[in-house]
Design a protein around this motif. Sequence first.
Motif, mmCIF file in Angstrom:
data_model
loop_
_atom_site.group_PDB
_atom_site.id
_atom_site.type_symbol
_atom_site.label_atom_id
_atom_site.label_comp_id
_atom_site.label_asym_id
_atom_site.label_seq_id
_atom_site.Cartn_x
_atom_site.Cartn_y
_atom_site.Cartn_z
ATOM 1 N N GLY A 1 0.817 -1.202 0.000
ATOM 2 C CA GLY A 1 0.000 0.000 0.000
ATOM 3 C C GLY A 1 0.851 1.253 0.000
ATOM 4 O O GLY A 1 2.040 1.221 -0.264
ATOM 5 N N VAL A 2 0.213 2.354 0.323
ATOM 6 C CA VAL A 2 0.863 3.656 0.355
ATOM 7 C C VAL A 2 0.823 4.177 1.779
ATOM 8 O O VAL A 2 -0.204 4.097 2.455
ATOM 9 C CB VAL A 2 0.130 4.656 -0.575
ATOM 10 C CG1 VAL A 2 0.818 6.002 -0.561
ATOM 11 C CG2 VAL A 2 0.041 4.110 -1.978
ATOM 12 N N ARG A 3 1.932 4.706 2.231
ATOM 13 C CA ARG A 3 1.997 5.257 3.591
ATOM 14 C C ARG A 3 2.501 6.689 3.535
ATOM 15 O O ARG A 3 3.511 6.978 2.913
ATOM 16 C CB ARG A 3 2.942 4.420 4.441
ATOM 17 C CG ARG A 3 3.200 5.049 5.798
ATOM 18 C CD ARG A 3 4.000 4.171 6.667
ATOM 19 N NE ARG A 3 3.055 3.261 7.278
ATOM 20 C CZ ARG A 3 3.396 2.247 8.026
ATOM 21 N NH1 ARG A 3 4.649 1.976 8.228
ATOM 22 N NH2 ARG A 3 2.491 1.487 8.578
ATOM 23 N N LEU A 4 1.757 7.560 4.171
ATOM 24 C CA LEU A 4 2.173 8.960 4.306
ATOM 25 C C LEU A 4 2.821 9.130 5.668
ATOM 26 O O LEU A 4 2.285 8.681 6.680
ATOM 27 C CB LEU A 4 0.965 9.887 4.250
ATOM 28 C CG LEU A 4 0.501 10.381 2.913
ATOM 29 C CD1 LEU A 4 -0.669 11.328 3.103
ATOM 30 C CD2 LEU A 4 1.582 11.055 2.132
ATOM 31 N N LYS A 5 3.959 9.800 5.688
ATOM 32 C CA LYS A 5 4.629 10.071 6.952
ATOM 33 C C LYS A 5 4.853 11.569 7.067
ATOM 34 O O LYS A 5 5.270 12.227 6.120
ATOM 35 C CB LYS A 5 5.991 9.370 7.014
ATOM 36 C CG LYS A 5 5.911 7.899 7.237
ATOM 37 C CD LYS A 5 7.298 7.343 7.436
ATOM 38 C CE LYS A 5 7.240 5.863 7.701
ATOM 39 N NZ LYS A 5 8.578 5.317 7.934
ATOM 40 N N GLY A 6 4.573 12.080 8.236
ATOM 41 C CA GLY A 6 4.826 13.480 8.524
ATOM 42 C C GLY A 6 5.852 13.593 9.633
ATOM 43 O O GLY A 6 5.840 12.810 10.581
#
Length: 152
Positions: free
Chosen positions: A74-79
């Motif tokens: 999947g896709v993971r967004l990290k901030g």
Amino acid sequence: MGSIDDLIRDLRRFEQRKVVTNALAKAVRKPVPQIRRLIRRRALVALPSSGGFGKWVSKLSITASVKLQGRAAGVRLKGRRRGHPDKQPRVDLRRIDQGRAAHPSWGRRGDGQWHFQQVEPGFFSRPATEVDQWRAACVDAVDEALEVIRRG
């Protein structure tokens, strides 16, 4: 419309899988700049403006990683947002997104002198999930990758 499970299964047998996965990752990352803007705008609106907290959090860096292996595909967004070295070395963006922001008690920044304030939850997670262009880009990228694999 193909599924990510079909794609992963078919990629295992495909000789040029690196070309397909690079194109897929590029297509999935295409809407990320728009999502960054939405998250930063949401931080300015949803988080407290007193003391510049919302503005400070809105300057976080956001990266997207695409994984096409195993069960966690999947896709993971990290901030990330670094704290000031003298004041607060780390910023817990996950906790802020859950609705709790830590700040010093009356300017005291020592250990045990911080307390939590309730803030509106979801400044990071809501904009990331509400973007229809991202969902469409992911579906189109998977379909295109499956088509390339099936053509050979």
